[in-house]
Write a protein that holds these residues in place. Structure first.
Motif, PDB file in Angstrom:
ATOM      1  N   ARG A  42       0.794  -1.260   0.187  1.00 27.91           N
ATOM      2  CA  ARG A  42      -0.024   0.193  -0.147  1.00 27.91           C
ATOM      3  C   ARG A  42       0.810   1.246  -0.103  1.00 27.91           C
ATOM      4  NH1 ARG A  42      -3.697   2.832   4.639  1.00 27.91           N
ATOM      5  NH2 ARG A  42      -5.628   3.640   3.400  1.00 27.91           N
ATOM      6  N   LEU A  43       0.813   2.098  -0.920  1.00 27.05           N
ATOM      7  CA  LEU A  43       1.287   3.315  -1.093  1.00 27.05           C
ATOM      8  C   LEU A  43       0.649   4.462  -0.647  1.00 27.05           C
ATOM      9  CD1 LEU A  43       2.916   2.988  -4.916  1.00 27.05           C
ATOM     10  CD2 LEU A  43       3.737   2.392  -2.447  1.00 27.05           C
ATOM     11  N   SER A  44       1.184   5.335   0.045  1.00 29.32           N
ATOM     12  CA  SER A  44       0.564   6.599   0.730  1.00 29.32           C
ATOM     13  C   SER A  44       1.315   7.854   0.169  1.00 29.32           C
ATOM     14  CB  SER A  44       0.428   6.671   2.145  1.00 29.32           C
ATOM     15  OG  SER A  44      -0.213   5.296   2.589  1.00 29.32           O
ATOM     16  N   CYS A  45       0.389   8.930  -0.017  1.00 31.03           N
ATOM     17  CA  CYS A  45       1.186  10.044  -0.578  1.00 31.03           C
ATOM     18  C   CYS A  45       0.199  11.420   0.164  1.00 31.03           C
ATOM     19  CB  CYS A  45       1.319  10.110  -1.801  1.00 31.03           C
ATOM     20  SG  CYS A  45       1.588  11.883  -2.658  1.00 31.03           S
ATOM     21  N   ALA A  46       0.826  12.145   0.723  1.00 32.23           N
ATOM     22  CA  ALA A  46       0.119  13.235   1.443  1.00 32.23           C
ATOM     23  C   ALA A  46       0.854  14.606   1.240  1.00 32.23           C
ATOM     24  CB  ALA A  46       0.174  13.171   2.929  1.00 32.23           C
ATOM     25  N   ALA A  47      -0.143  15.471   0.721  1.00 35.79           N
ATOM     26  CA  ALA A  47       0.496  16.786   0.452  1.00 35.79           C
ATOM     27  C   ALA A  47       0.678  17.738   1.871  1.00 35.79           C
ATOM     28  CB  ALA A  47      -0.775  17.581  -0.172  1.00 35.79           C
ATOM     29  N   SER A  48       1.947  18.481   1.732  1.00 36.85           N
ATOM     30  CA  SER A  48       2.210  18.988   3.023  1.00 36.85           C
ATOM     31  C   SER A  48       1.365  20.302   3.445  1.00 36.85           C
ATOM     32  CB  SER A  48       3.643  19.514   2.658  1.00 36.85           C
ATOM     33  OG  SER A  48       3.535  20.587   1.540  1.00 36.85           O
ATOM     34  N   GLU A  49       0.390  20.635   2.702  1.00 38.74           N
ATOM     35  CA  GLU A  49      -0.420  21.698   2.928  1.00 38.74           C
ATOM     36  C   GLU A  49      -2.186  21.027   2.875  1.00 38.74           C
ATOM     37  OE1 GLU A  49       2.204  24.592   3.857  1.00 38.74           O
ATOM     38  OE2 GLU A  49       0.088  24.663   4.166  1.00 38.74           O
ATOM     39  N   SER A  50      -2.469  20.821   3.950  1.00 41.07           N
ATOM     40  CA  SER A  50      -3.891  20.331   4.073  1.00 41.07           C
ATOM     41  C   SER A  50      -4.847  20.990   3.489  1.00 41.07           C
ATOM     42  CB  SER A  50      -4.333  19.776   5.588  1.00 41.07           C
ATOM     43  OG  SER A  50      -4.331  21.096   6.230  1.00 41.07           O
ATOM     44  N   ARG A  51      -4.639  22.308   3.269  1.00 41.17           N
ATOM     45  CA  ARG A  51      -5.708  23.492   2.808  1.00 41.17           C
ATOM     46  C   ARG A  51      -5.537  23.499   1.187  1.00 41.17           C
ATOM     47  NH1 ARG A  51      -4.897  28.255   6.745  1.00 41.17           N
ATOM     48  NH2 ARG A  51      -2.657  27.524   6.519  1.00 41.17           N
ATOM     49  N   TYR A  52      -4.476  23.125   0.804  1.00 44.58           N
ATOM     50  CA  TYR A  52      -4.143  23.309  -0.869  1.00 44.58           C
ATOM     51  C   TYR A  52      -5.422  22.594  -1.346  1.00 44.58           C
ATOM     52  CZ  TYR A  52      -1.228  23.418  -4.824  1.00 44.58           C
ATOM     53  OH  TYR A  52      -0.900  23.841  -5.924  1.00 44.58           O
ATOM     54  N   SER A  53      -5.850  23.344  -2.351  1.00 46.92           N
ATOM     55  CA  SER A  53      -7.088  22.886  -3.018  1.00 46.92           C
ATOM     56  C   SER A  53      -6.534  22.084  -4.197  1.00 46.92           C
ATOM     57  CB  SER A  53      -7.872  23.847  -3.801  1.00 46.92           C
ATOM     58  OG  SER A  53      -8.907  23.349  -4.459  1.00 46.92           O
ATOM     59  N   ALA A  58      -5.762   7.173 -11.193  1.00 44.22           N
ATOM     60  CA  ALA A  58      -5.722   8.497 -10.750  1.00 44.22           C
ATOM     61  C   ALA A  58      -7.396   8.762 -10.528  1.00 44.22           C
ATOM     62  CB  ALA A  58      -5.541   9.510 -11.873  1.00 44.22           C
ATOM     63  N   LEU A  59      -7.423   9.830  -9.301  1.00 43.59           N
ATOM     64  CA  LEU A  59      -8.770   9.836  -8.788  1.00 43.59           C
ATOM     65  C   LEU A  59      -8.875  11.396  -8.477  1.00 43.59           C
ATOM     66  CD1 LEU A  59     -11.156   8.794  -7.248  1.00 43.59           C
ATOM     67  CD2 LEU A  59      -9.806   8.681  -5.059  1.00 43.59           C
ATOM     68  N   ALA A  60     -10.166  11.872  -9.025  1.00 46.13           N
ATOM     69  CA  ALA A  60     -10.446  13.360  -8.997  1.00 46.13           C
ATOM     70  C   ALA A  60     -11.274  13.643  -7.790  1.00 46.13           C
ATOM     71  CB  ALA A  60     -11.190  13.799 -10.324  1.00 46.13           C
ATOM     72  N   HIS A  61     -11.576  14.704  -7.346  1.00 48.26           N
ATOM     73  CA  HIS A  61     -12.328  15.249  -6.542  1.00 48.26           C
ATOM     74  C   HIS A  61     -13.673  14.832  -6.944  1.00 48.26           C
ATOM     75  CE1 HIS A  61     -14.242  17.297  -3.084  1.00 48.26           C
ATOM     76  NE2 HIS A  61     -14.743  18.192  -3.806  1.00 48.26           N
ATOM     77  N   GLY A  62     -14.595  14.342  -6.500  1.00 45.08           N
ATOM     78  CA  GLY A  62     -15.978  13.943  -7.047  1.00 45.08           C
ATOM     79  C   GLY A  62     -15.971  12.478  -7.515  1.00 45.08           C
ATOM     80  N   GLY A  63     -14.755  11.914  -7.454  1.00 50.47           N
ATOM     81  CA  GLY A  63     -14.918  10.541  -7.773  1.00 50.47           C
ATOM     82  C   GLY A  63     -14.567   9.831  -9.294  1.00 50.47           C
ATOM     83  N   ARG A  64     -14.208  10.693 -10.308  1.00 48.85           N
ATOM     84  CA  ARG A  64     -13.632  10.180 -11.446  1.00 48.85           C
ATOM     85  C   ARG A  64     -12.455   9.301 -11.265  1.00 48.85           C
ATOM     86  NH1 ARG A  64     -12.239  14.162 -16.388  1.00 48.85           N
ATOM     87  NH2 ARG A  64     -11.838  12.700 -17.941  1.00 48.85           N
ATOM     88  N   ASP A  66      -8.375  10.483   0.726  1.00 50.44           N
ATOM     89  CA  ASP A  66      -8.874  10.981   1.978  1.00 50.44           C
ATOM     90  C   ASP A  66      -8.348  12.582   2.151  1.00 50.44           C
ATOM     91  OD1 ASP A  66      -8.582  10.587   5.675  1.00 50.44           O
ATOM     92  OD2 ASP A  66      -9.864  12.038   4.384  1.00 50.44           O
ATOM     93  N   LYS A  67      -9.032  13.631   1.722  1.00 50.03           N
ATOM     94  CA  LYS A  67      -8.650  14.933   1.401  1.00 50.03           C
ATOM     95  C   LYS A  67      -7.495  14.870   0.741  1.00 50.03           C
ATOM     96  CE  LYS A  67     -10.708  16.114   5.802  1.00 50.03           C
ATOM     97  NZ  LYS A  67     -10.626  16.704   7.479  1.00 50.03           N
ATOM     98  N   ASN A  68      -6.373  15.401   1.021  1.00 51.76           N
ATOM     99  CA  ASN A  68      -4.992  15.483   0.249  1.00 51.76           C
ATOM    100  C   ASN A  68      -4.080  14.498   0.470  1.00 51.76           C
ATOM    101  OD1 ASN A  68      -6.307  17.935  -0.787  1.00 51.76           O
ATOM    102  ND2 ASN A  68      -4.666  19.350   0.058  1.00 51.76           N
ATOM    103  N   THR A  69      -4.622  13.365   0.738  1.00 54.97           N
ATOM    104  CA  THR A  69      -3.811  12.104   0.856  1.00 54.97           C
ATOM    105  C   THR A  69      -4.598  11.295  -0.039  1.00 54.97           C
ATOM    106  OG1 THR A  69      -3.137  12.537   3.266  1.00 54.97           O
ATOM    107  CG2 THR A  69      -2.994  10.375   2.470  1.00 54.97           C
TER     108      THR A  69
END
Length: 116
Positions: free
Chosen positions: A19-30, A50-56, A72-75
């Motif tokens: 299982r790979l994980s990747c988190a953006a350093s700024e949680s508020r980054y859109s 790839a996965l888009a916000h909204g489910g694509r 999960d948000k920016n992860t």
């Protein structure tokens, strides 16, 4: 500067899981889309999932039914099951504020090796 921080690569036997994980350093980054590319030695970089916000979603044909992307948000996560030696590559996390497939921000890459 927002950074993507990856974890979860390693060595696994054929048929195993990672299982790979990747988190953006700024949680508020859109971020609109997040995903994973991979590059094997001597081959071009290819989009794995790839996965888009909204489910694509978008999956490489050769990983359909074996890999699952989630977010999960920016992860973003990539669950890899039934791994094969041909899945061996450096896996790169990617994120994008607007484009599809995502390609704006890149992680440093994490090695996945499938070998007995």
């Amino acid at each position: 500067q927002v950074q993507l921080m990856e974890s979860g690569g390693g060595l696994v036997q054929p048929g195993g899981s990672l299982r790979l994980s990747c988190a953006a350093s700024e949680s508020r980054y859109s971020i609109y889309g997040m995903g994973w590319y991979r590059q094997a030695p001597g081959k071009q970089r290819e989009l794995v999932a790839a996965l888009a916000h909204g489910g694509r979603t978008n999956y490489l044909n050769s990983v359909k039914g074996r890999f699952t992307i989630s977010r999960d948000k920016n992860t973003v996560y990539l669950q890899m099951d039934s791994l094969k030696p041909e899945d061996t590559a450096v896996y790169y996390c990617v994120a994008d504020r607007a484009n599809w497939p995502p390609r704006e921000l890149w992680g440093q890459g994490t090695q996945v090796t499938v070998s007995s």
